[in-house]
Design an enzyme around this catalytic site. Structure first.
Site, PDB file in Angstrom:
ATOM      1  N   HIS A  67       0.858  -1.172   0.204  1.00 11.33           N
ATOM      2  CA  HIS A  67       0.277   0.016  -0.031  1.00 11.33           C
ATOM      3  C   HIS A  67       0.846   1.261   0.074  1.00 11.33           C
ATOM      4  O   HIS A  67       2.032   1.340   0.411  1.00 11.33           O
ATOM      5  CB  HIS A  67      -1.102  -0.104   1.349  1.00 11.33           C
ATOM      6  CG  HIS A  67      -0.012  -0.219   2.474  1.00 11.33           C
ATOM      7  ND1 HIS A  67       0.086  -1.196   3.028  1.00 11.33           N
ATOM      8  CD2 HIS A  67       0.236   0.865   3.491  1.00 11.33           C
ATOM      9  CE1 HIS A  67       0.651  -1.011   4.308  1.00 11.33           C
ATOM     10  NE2 HIS A  67       0.735   0.441   4.339  1.00 11.33           N
ATOM     11  N   CYS A 174       2.820 -11.199  29.301  1.00 10.23           N
ATOM     12  CA  CYS A 174       3.666 -12.293  29.823  1.00 10.23           C
ATOM     13  C   CYS A 174       5.006 -11.522  30.084  1.00 10.23           C
ATOM     14  O   CYS A 174       5.432 -10.358  29.731  1.00 10.23           O
ATOM     15  CB  CYS A 174       3.936 -13.316  28.695  1.00 10.23           C
ATOM     16  SG  CYS A 174       4.899 -12.722  27.147  1.00 10.23           S
TER      17      CYS A 174
END
Length: 631
Positions: A67, A174
Site C-alpha cells: 500500500h 507475559c
C-alpha cells in the site's frame, strides 16, 4: 468507506503471471494504471517500493497487502491479485503468498486507506474468507465474497452494540511480552468469535500497551479476564467480576475462561487483591501471587541483563583484561563498553529486580523501598565478598520491601483523612524505606555468606555432576516453553551470570534454542507427518530457534503435547548436558546465534551441542508421529 467502494471488477486479477515479488508489484501497479486510477505509474510504484523497504507487507498466512499514499494516485482504489502456485513475497512467516491486495490512496485521502487496510487485514485473518477468495471463479464472485463479509461484520457489530448478552474485556501479558501475550489475545478473540461473544483484548507486550481498555468500556463490561504472568494495572477494575489466570490458560483453555466470564463466575475485585467473594481456585490464585511478583521483577530486569551482558561480552573481544588500564590488552573502547554494561547496567540489575517485585506487591509505594533494599543487597557487609548477597539478596529484598510496605499502608489506615495527601509523599517512603533498610542491613551479611557459599559450591562441580546439572537445566527450558519451569531455569542462569559463572546460561540458552529448531528440522525431513500449515510454521521456527525464542515451538506442542513435549525435552536436555561436557561459557544472556561469537570455549562445539540436541528431538518426533494418511 467500504472495501467494495474501492475494489472494482476492472482491478481484479484472478491469475497472476508474476513469479517473484518484483513481478507481482509491477503487475498490480500496471492493472491500477490500466484502470485509470493513477496519475503517475512510476511515481506510485516508487512509493510502493519505499513502503516495502521499511518492512514487508507480506503479513503471512499467504497474504500480502502492499500500500501507499501519494499524489500519484488519481482515484483511491484497491487491486486484488491471486496466484495459484504461490509467490515468495518475503512474508513474515516465510511462507509463499497467493492473495494480494494493493491499496492506492490519494494524498488527500486522510486516514481512509489506513482504516481500509486495518479492516481488510482483519477480514483476511478469517480462514473461511480466504478460502472463498481462493475458490472464486470470477471477478464478480470476488466482489460478492468481500461484500458479504462486510455485511456480516456490520450486522455482527450492530448486534453486539445493541443487544449482546455479554460484554467481555480481557488483558494479556507475559514476562517478555514477545509471544504468549499476543497468542493469548488471538486465541481469546478467535474463540469469542466462534461463540458469538463480544470481546476486546488489551495486550501488554514488549512494545507497550496496545488496544488499551477505556474507562467507558470497563464500566459497561460484564466481566474482565486478566491472563498475565506479569504486573497488570488492575485497580481500574474495582467493582467488576475479575478472573485472574496465567497467560498460558488463555492459550489452552479460552472457552472455559469465556464461559466463566459470561456466567460472571468470578470474585468482585475490590483492589489490592481483595474481593468481596471467594478468591477462586487455588491454582489461579497461586500464579497471580508469588509467581506474578517474581516475573514482574524478572521481566523488568531483563533489559539490563541482556543489554549489559552483551556489551560486557563484546568488550572481551579485545582481550579478557582489555578494560583494565594496567593490562597490555587495554583498549579504551572496550573499557567504555565494560563500564556501561558492567559498571552501570549490571549494577542496576538487582535493585531493579527488587524494586519491581516490591511494586508488584504494594503498587507504586513499594518501588522505592525495593530499590533501596536491592542496593543494600549488592553491598556485601562481609569481608572478602565483593558482590554482596547478589541475586538471592535481591529476591528477598523485593518481597521484604513489598510486604513491609503493605504493613505500613495497613497501619496508617487508622489516620484521619486529613493525612491522606501526606501518606504517599512522606509517610509511606520514610517508614517503608527505613524499616526495610534496617532489616536488610541486619540480614544481608548472613545472606552474602550463603550466596557466596552456594556460588562456590556450584563452581566446584565438575565431571558428571556438572553434566547432570546441564541436562536438568536444558530439559527445564523445554518442558513448558516460556512457562514457570522455563523461567525458573532462566532465572537461575541469570543469578549465576551475576555471580560470574558463565557455564549455566550457556546450557540454558542451548536448551532453549532446541525446541523450535527441532520442530523446524522435523517438518523439513518428515513432511508426511505434518500438515501443510505446520510445515509452513516450521520454516519460521528456524529463525525463532536461532534467536533463542523457545515459544516458537508452542503451536506444535499445543496441537500434540504427548509427542512433542517429551521429544523436545530430551533434545534440550542433551544440548544442555553437552555444553557442560564441552566446558562452554557465555557472558551474554540472550540473543542465540547473534552472540555465538561471544562464546567462551570452542564455539563449534557449542553449535554442535545445539545441533545434536535438535537432531535427536527431530528424529524422536519423526518416530513418534504417525503419517497423516494413517491418522
Amino acid at each position: 468507506m467500504k472495501i467494495t467502494d474501492l475494489l472494482k471488477k476492472d482491478t481484479i486479477i484472478l491469475d497472476l503471471k508474476a513469479s517473484d515479488k518484483s513481478g507481482v508489484i509491477d503487475e498490480l501497479v500496471s492493472k491500477l494504471d490500466e484502470a485509470g486510477r493513477l496519475n503517475d505509474k512510476e511515481a506510485y510504484k516508487n512509493a510502493i517500493l519505499e513502503r516495502e523497504a521499511q518492512s514487508t507487507t507480506g503479513i503471512g498466512e499467504g497474504i500480502a497487502i502492499p500500500h501507499a499514499k501519494t499524489a500519484a494516485v488519481k482515484t483511491p482504489a484497491i487491486v486484488f491479485g491471486r496466484s495459484s502456485q504461490g509467490i515468495d513475497y518475503e512474508a513474515l512467516d516465510g511462507a509463499p503468498s497467493n492473495l494480494f491486495f494493493m491499496i492506492a490512496a490519494s494524498e488527500g485521502a486522510n486516514q481512509t486507506h489506513l482504516e481500509t487496510l486495518s479492516r481488510l487485514s482483519s477480514f483476511l485473518m478469517d480462514k473461511k474468507f480466504r478460502q472463498k477468495l481462493e475458490e472464486a471463479s470470477s471477478a464478480e464472485e470476488v466482489m460478492a465474497v468481500v461484500d458479504a463479509k462486510e455485511q456480516d461484520e456490520a450486522a455482527e457489530e450492530e448486534t453486539t452494540d445493541a443487544g449482546a448478552s455479554s460484554r467481555i474485556l480481557a488483558v494479556t501479558g507475559c514476562p517478555t511480552g514477545i509471544a504468549h501475550t499476543y497468542m493469548a489475545a488471538d486465541k481469546l478473540k478467535e474463540t469469542a468469535s466462534e461463540m458469538g461473544v463480544s470481546i476486546k483484548v488489551e495486550t501488554n507486550g514488549s512494545g507497550g500497551v496496545k488496544n488499551r481498555l477505556t474507562k467507558e468500556e470497563i464500566e459497561a463490561a460484564d466481566a474482565i479476564i486478566v491472563a498475565a504472568d506479569t504486573k497488570i494495572e488492575t485497580d481500574r477494575f474495582r467493582g467488576k467480576p475479575l478472573i485472574q489466570v496465567p497467560v498460558g490458560k488463555a492459550i489452552h483453555q479460552p472457552e472455559e475462561l469465556l464461559n466463566k466470564a459470561i456466567e460472571k463466575d468470578a470474585p468482585i475485585y475490590q483492589g489490592d487483591g481483595g474481593s468481596a467473594q471467594d478468591e477462586g481456585p487455588q491454582e489461579e490464585k497461586g500464579r497471580t501471587g508469588f509467581y506474578k511478583h517474581l516475573m514482574n521483577g524478572v521481566s523488568n530486569m531483563l533489559p539490563f541483563v541482556v543489554g549489559g551482558g552483551i556489551l560486557i561480552a563484546i568488550s572481551f573481544l579485545w582481550g579478557i583484561n582489555s578494560a583494565d588500564p594496567e593490562s597490555a590488552d587495554y583498549n579504551r573502547f572496550a573499557e567504555m563498553l565494560n563500564t556501561i554494561g558492567g559498571g552501570n547496567a549490571f549494577f542496576l540489575m538487582v535493585p531493579v529486580l527488587a524494586g519491581f517485585i516490591a511494586s508488584s506487591i504494594a503498587d507504586r509505594p513499594g518501588f522505592a523501598p525495593g530499590m533501596v533494599a536491592g542496593l543494600i543487597a549488592i553491598s556485601s557487609g562481609v569481608e572478602g565478598a565483593d558482590g554482596g548477597s547478589g541475586f538471592l539478596g535481591g529476591l528477598i529484598a523485593g518481597f521484604l520491601a513489598g510486604y513491609i510496605t503493605l504493613l505500613v499502608k495497613k497501619a496508617m489506615e487508622v489516620l484521619p483523612a486529613i493525612f491522606d495527601g501526606l501518606k504517599t509523599v512522606l509517610l509511606y517512603p520514610v517508614f517503608s524505606i527505613g524499616i526495610t533498610g534496617l532489616i536488610m542491613l541486619l540480614i544481608n551479611p548472613p545472606l552474602t555468606t550463603i550466596y557466596t557459599g552456594l556460588s562456590s559450591w556450584l563452581e566446584s562441580l565438575g565431571g558428571s555432576n556438572l553434566v547432570l546439572l546441564g541436562l536438568l537445566l536444558g530439559g527445564m527450558m523445554a518442558i513448558d516453553m516460556g512457562g514457570p519451569i522455563n523461567k525458573a531455569a532462566y532465572t537461575f542462569g541469570i543469578a549465576m551470570l551475576d555471580a560470574d559463572n558463565f557455564s549455566f546460561i550457556a546450557a540454558i540458552m542451548a536448551g532453549g534454542m532446541v525446541p523450535p529448531l527441532s520442530l523446524a528440522l522435523a517438518t523439513t525431513f518428515f513432511k508426511n507427518k505434518f500438515t501443510k500449515q505446520e510445515r509452513e510454521a516450521g520454516k519460521s521456527a528456524y529463525a525463532l530457534g536461532a534467536f533463542f525464542i523457545t515459544e516458537g515451538a508452542i503451536p506444535f506442542a499445543a496441537a500434540d503435547p504427548a509427542r512433542v513435549i517429551p521429544s523436545v525435552a530430551i533434545g534440550s536436555a542433551i544440548a544442555g548436558g553437552l555444553t557442560m561436557l564441552f566446558d562452554i561459557g557465555l557472558r551474554a544472556p540472550h540473543g542465540g546465534i547473534v552472540v555465538a561469537g561471544l562464546v567462551e570455549g570452542n564455539p563449534l562445539l557449542y553449535l554442535l551441542a545445539i545441533l545434536v540436541g535438535s537432531a535427536v528431538s527431530a528424529v524422536i518426533l519423526g518416530f513418534l508421529k504417525k503419517d497423516l494418511t494413517k491418522e
